[in-house]
Design a protein around this motif. Structure first.
Motif, PDB file in Angstrom:
ATOM      1  N   ASP A 110      46.103  40.061  60.231  1.00  0.00           N
ATOM      2  CA  ASP A 110      44.757  40.601  60.017  1.00  0.00           C
ATOM      3  C   ASP A 110      44.650  41.413  58.735  1.00  0.00           C
ATOM      4  OD1 ASP A 110      43.938  39.444  62.273  1.00  0.00           O
ATOM      5  OD2 ASP A 110      43.841  41.262  63.493  1.00  0.00           O
ATOM      6  N   ASP A 111      45.805  41.872  58.206  1.00  0.00           N
ATOM      7  CA  ASP A 111      45.781  42.657  56.977  1.00  0.00           C
ATOM      8  C   ASP A 111      44.978  41.981  55.882  1.00  0.00           C
ATOM      9  OD1 ASP A 111      47.290  44.571  58.024  1.00  0.00           O
ATOM     10  OD2 ASP A 111      49.075  44.216  56.815  1.00  0.00           O
ATOM     11  N   PHE A 112      45.097  40.686  55.866  1.00  0.00           N
ATOM     12  CA  PHE A 112      44.481  39.943  54.775  1.00  0.00           C
ATOM     13  C   PHE A 112      43.016  39.594  55.039  1.00  0.00           C
ATOM     14  CE2 PHE A 112      47.308  39.071  51.447  1.00  0.00           C
ATOM     15  CZ  PHE A 112      48.590  39.133  51.955  1.00  0.00           C
TER      16      PHE A 112
ATOM     17  N   ALA B  74      46.784  47.482  49.479  1.00  0.00           N
ATOM     18  CA  ALA B  74      46.086  48.745  49.196  1.00  0.00           C
ATOM     19  C   ALA B  74      44.683  48.479  48.649  1.00  0.00           C
ATOM     20  CB  ALA B  74      46.892  49.570  48.196  1.00  0.00           C
ATOM     21  N   ARG B  75      44.591  47.560  47.709  1.00  0.00           N
ATOM     22  CA  ARG B  75      43.283  47.276  47.114  1.00  0.00           C
ATOM     23  C   ARG B  75      42.327  46.687  48.149  1.00  0.00           C
ATOM     24  NH1 ARG B  75      45.216  44.407  41.417  1.00  0.00           N
ATOM     25  NH2 ARG B  75      45.178  46.271  40.085  1.00  0.00           N
ATOM     26  N   LEU B  76      42.842  45.767  48.974  1.00  0.00           N
ATOM     27  CA  LEU B  76      41.967  45.136  49.973  1.00  0.00           C
ATOM     28  C   LEU B  76      41.538  46.148  51.038  1.00  0.00           C
ATOM     29  CD1 LEU B  76      43.572  41.583  50.466  1.00  0.00           C
ATOM     30  CD2 LEU B  76      41.470  42.153  49.239  1.00  0.00           C
ATOM     31  N   GLN B  77      42.457  47.020  51.423  1.00  0.00           N
ATOM     32  CA  GLN B  77      42.093  48.025  52.434  1.00  0.00           C
ATOM     33  C   GLN B  77      41.097  49.042  51.877  1.00  0.00           C
ATOM     34  OE1 GLN B  77      45.153  49.946  54.740  1.00  0.00           O
ATOM     35  NE2 GLN B  77      46.150  48.014  55.256  1.00  0.00           N
ATOM     36  N   LEU B  78      41.302  49.435  50.612  1.00  0.00           N
ATOM     37  CA  LEU B  78      40.355  50.382  50.016  1.00  0.00           C
ATOM     38  C   LEU B  78      38.975  49.732  49.899  1.00  0.00           C
ATOM     39  CD1 LEU B  78      39.963  53.211  48.788  1.00  0.00           C
ATOM     40  CD2 LEU B  78      40.568  52.255  46.558  1.00  0.00           C
ATOM     41  N   ARG B  79      38.954  48.465  49.549  1.00  0.00           N
ATOM     42  CA  ARG B  79      37.689  47.721  49.462  1.00  0.00           C
ATOM     43  C   ARG B  79      36.949  47.757  50.815  1.00  0.00           C
ATOM     44  NH1 ARG B  79      34.979  42.948  50.328  1.00  0.00           N
ATOM     45  NH2 ARG B  79      36.315  42.677  52.135  1.00  0.00           N
TER      46      ARG B  79
ATOM     47  N   ARG C  94      48.808  54.106  49.183  1.00  0.00           N
ATOM     48  CA  ARG C  94      48.039  54.922  48.230  1.00  0.00           C
ATOM     49  C   ARG C  94      48.909  55.343  47.051  1.00  0.00           C
ATOM     50  NH1 ARG C  94      47.836  58.938  53.001  1.00  0.00           N
ATOM     51  NH2 ARG C  94      49.112  60.677  52.299  1.00  0.00           N
ATOM     52  N   THR C  95      50.217  55.467  47.284  1.00  0.00           N
ATOM     53  CA  THR C  95      51.102  55.830  46.172  1.00  0.00           C
ATOM     54  C   THR C  95      51.142  54.700  45.140  1.00  0.00           C
ATOM     55  OG1 THR C  95      52.429  57.165  47.670  1.00  0.00           O
ATOM     56  CG2 THR C  95      53.457  56.557  45.591  1.00  0.00           C
ATOM     57  N   VAL C  96      51.291  53.466  45.616  1.00  0.00           N
ATOM     58  CA  VAL C  96      51.311  52.329  44.692  1.00  0.00           C
ATOM     59  C   VAL C  96      49.962  52.207  43.974  1.00  0.00           C
ATOM     60  CG1 VAL C  96      51.423  49.801  44.569  1.00  0.00           C
ATOM     61  CG2 VAL C  96      53.088  51.042  45.948  1.00  0.00           C
ATOM     62  N   LEU C  97      48.899  52.408  44.721  1.00  0.00           N
ATOM     63  CA  LEU C  97      47.550  52.316  44.142  1.00  0.00           C
ATOM     64  C   LEU C  97      47.358  53.346  43.023  1.00  0.00           C
ATOM     65  CD1 LEU C  97      44.866  50.722  44.914  1.00  0.00           C
ATOM     66  CD2 LEU C  97      44.186  52.808  46.088  1.00  0.00           C
ATOM     67  N   VAL C  98      47.797  54.560  43.281  1.00  0.00           N
ATOM     68  CA  VAL C  98      47.650  55.625  42.284  1.00  0.00           C
ATOM     69  C   VAL C  98      48.452  55.287  41.026  1.00  0.00           C
ATOM     70  CG1 VAL C  98      48.319  58.017  41.771  1.00  0.00           C
ATOM     71  CG2 VAL C  98      47.100  57.492  43.877  1.00  0.00           C
ATOM     72  N   LEU C  99      49.698  54.821  41.218  1.00  0.00           N
ATOM     73  CA  LEU C  99      50.535  54.541  40.043  1.00  0.00           C
ATOM     74  C   LEU C  99      49.988  53.375  39.231  1.00  0.00           C
ATOM     75  CD1 LEU C  99      54.194  55.067  41.256  1.00  0.00           C
ATOM     76  CD2 LEU C  99      52.687  56.609  40.059  1.00  0.00           C
ATOM     77  N   ARG C 100      49.548  52.325  39.910  1.00  0.00           N
ATOM     78  CA  ARG C 100      49.122  51.133  39.174  1.00  0.00           C
ATOM     79  C   ARG C 100      47.688  51.255  38.642  1.00  0.00           C
ATOM     80  NH1 ARG C 100      49.695  47.852  36.928  1.00  0.00           N
ATOM     81  NH2 ARG C 100      49.480  45.789  37.826  1.00  0.00           N
ATOM     82  N   ASP C 101      46.772  51.672  39.499  1.00  0.00           N
ATOM     83  CA  ASP C 101      45.362  51.610  39.094  1.00  0.00           C
ATOM     84  C   ASP C 101      44.858  52.889  38.450  1.00  0.00           C
ATOM     85  OD1 ASP C 101      45.077  49.007  39.803  1.00  0.00           O
ATOM     86  OD2 ASP C 101      44.235  49.406  41.774  1.00  0.00           O
ATOM     87  N   LEU C 102      45.462  54.015  38.779  1.00  0.00           N
ATOM     88  CA  LEU C 102      44.969  55.264  38.199  1.00  0.00           C
ATOM     89  C   LEU C 102      45.834  55.676  37.004  1.00  0.00           C
ATOM     90  CD1 LEU C 102      42.551  56.825  39.064  1.00  0.00           C
ATOM     91  CD2 LEU C 102      43.969  58.260  40.509  1.00  0.00           C
ATOM     92  N   GLU C 103      47.132  55.677  37.202  1.00  0.00           N
ATOM     93  CA  GLU C 103      48.028  56.100  36.128  1.00  0.00           C
ATOM     94  C   GLU C 103      48.375  54.946  35.192  1.00  0.00           C
ATOM     95  OE1 GLU C 103      48.431  59.081  35.622  1.00  0.00           O
ATOM     96  OE2 GLU C 103      47.776  59.888  37.550  1.00  0.00           O
ATOM     97  N   GLN C 104      47.963  53.736  35.580  1.00  0.00           N
ATOM     98  CA  GLN C 104      48.136  52.556  34.717  1.00  0.00           C
ATOM     99  C   GLN C 104      49.598  52.278  34.377  1.00  0.00           C
ATOM    100  OE1 GLN C 104      44.908  51.152  32.904  1.00  0.00           O
ATOM    101  NE2 GLN C 104      44.114  52.023  34.770  1.00  0.00           N
ATOM    102  N   LEU C 105      50.498  52.618  35.300  1.00  0.00           N
ATOM    103  CA  LEU C 105      51.886  52.206  35.101  1.00  0.00           C
ATOM    104  C   LEU C 105      51.967  50.695  35.257  1.00  0.00           C
ATOM    105  CD1 LEU C 105      52.580  55.253  35.357  1.00  0.00           C
ATOM    106  CD2 LEU C 105      54.458  54.617  36.846  1.00  0.00           C
ATOM    107  N   SER C 106      52.897  50.063  34.551  1.00  0.00           N
ATOM    108  CA  SER C 106      53.087  48.632  34.741  1.00  0.00           C
ATOM    109  C   SER C 106      53.723  48.418  36.113  1.00  0.00           C
ATOM    110  CB  SER C 106      54.008  48.074  33.655  1.00  0.00           C
ATOM    111  OG  SER C 106      55.314  48.582  33.839  1.00  0.00           O
ATOM    112  N   THR C 107      53.693  47.164  36.583  1.00  0.00           N
ATOM    113  CA  THR C 107      54.331  46.863  37.876  1.00  0.00           C
ATOM    114  C   THR C 107      55.804  47.259  37.828  1.00  0.00           C
ATOM    115  OG1 THR C 107      52.834  44.989  38.094  1.00  0.00           O
ATOM    116  CG2 THR C 107      54.715  45.031  39.575  1.00  0.00           C
TER     117      THR C 107
END
Lengths: 82, 195
Positions: B104-106, B177-182, B143-156
């Motif tokens: 169901d996550d997806f 993370a992105r789908l759940q935040l959506r 949320r940690t991965v989301l913050v690093l990738r989308d907010l702090e713009q770290l590369s994968t």
């Protein structure tokens, strides 16, 4: 490409991290599947809204506390260097 | 104006108070990061303070292989994760492991289209509160991965290194993370939704 496969690739797609063949398949599917189009569009907007999140103001009490702690460290460094 | 690396050099050469300029430049962004990851005001403040103190102490070891800010972010993430690990909710440690993944996550539950410029539906403060609530309700590792990738713009790759995860693991968590935040934001931003 089916809806489930598209969902599994939507994040990589929005990061610009899929190869050309996957991108074409994904866009072809989205062009004829309104639900998937909405998911792509709203996920893109989700990222944009999150990226627009502004830095948080630092409370004055925290600034003071941090400054005091740093000053202590600065003094220790100066003591070591003298 | 001196850039970060020039300031770092000055601090290393004994002009220690120049570190204040680095704090002034980056504290607000670091506070946003610690707040998002810990989801708790007190922990966020402590994590910020610890991050800057550790950055100062470890500055002699900073070789400039990455940007100063990226290096600082790694320290701040570690401090935030330590706060999360220490915090106990209802007698149970907050788990940084993945939540149990289900099929169901997806599956999107909200398929309504959003307004063209959805963020304009809300005043800045209100938008901030909506985002804070939504982000803090995500599992900590998401949320940690989301913050690093989308907010702090770290590369994968940078995010993977900072979190000691593989690259595919970061990608998988970012997707969820992105789908759940959506899903969580959709009631606020869909066309005709609450404004």
């Amino acid at each position: 490409m089916g809806c489930r496969k598209l969902l599994s690739e939507v994040s990589n797609y929005l990061s610009g991290d899929v190869d050309a063949a996957v991108r074409q398949e994904l866009e072809a599917h989205a062009a004829k599947c309104p639900n998937c189009w909405v998911v792509i569009d709203t996920t893109r907007k989700t990222i944009q809204i999150f990226q627009g999140c502004e830095p948080y103001p630092i409370p004055e009490s925290l600034q003071d506390k941090l400054q005091k702690a740093l000053q202590k460290h600065y003094q220790e460094s100066k003591g070591l260097n003298s | 104006m001196l850039n970060d690396m020039e300031l770092v050099q000055q601090v290393k050469q004994g002009q220690v108070e120049q570190f204040n300029e680095l704090v002034n430049r980056h504290a607000r962004k670091v506070f946003r990061l610690t707040q998002h990851i810990t989801g708790n005001r007190e922990d966020a403040e402590d994590a910020l303070q610890e991050a800057f103190l550790k950055a100062y102490s470890r500055l002699p070891q900073f070789q400039g292989d990455s940007q100063f800010y990226t290096w600082l972010v790694r320290i701040a993430v570690n401090e935030s994760l330590m706060k999360l690990r220490k915090r106990r909710v209802g007698g149970f440690s907050v788990s940084l492991d993945d939540p149990i993944e289900t099929e169901d996550d997806f599956l999107p539950r909200e398929i309504a289209a959003w307004d063209e410029n959805p963020e304009q539906k809300y005043a800045r403060q209100e938008l901030q509160e909506i985002l804070d609530r939504a982000v803090s309700s995500l599992p900590p590792i998401f949320r940690t991965v989301l913050v690093l990738r989308d907010l702090e713009q770290l590369s994968t790759e940078e995010a993977a290194e900072a979190l000691n995860l593989s690259v595919p693991a970061v990608k998988s968590r970012l997707l969820r993370a992105r789908l759940q935040l959506r899903e969580k934001l959709s009631p606020y931003f869909r066309k005709g939704g609450q404004a």
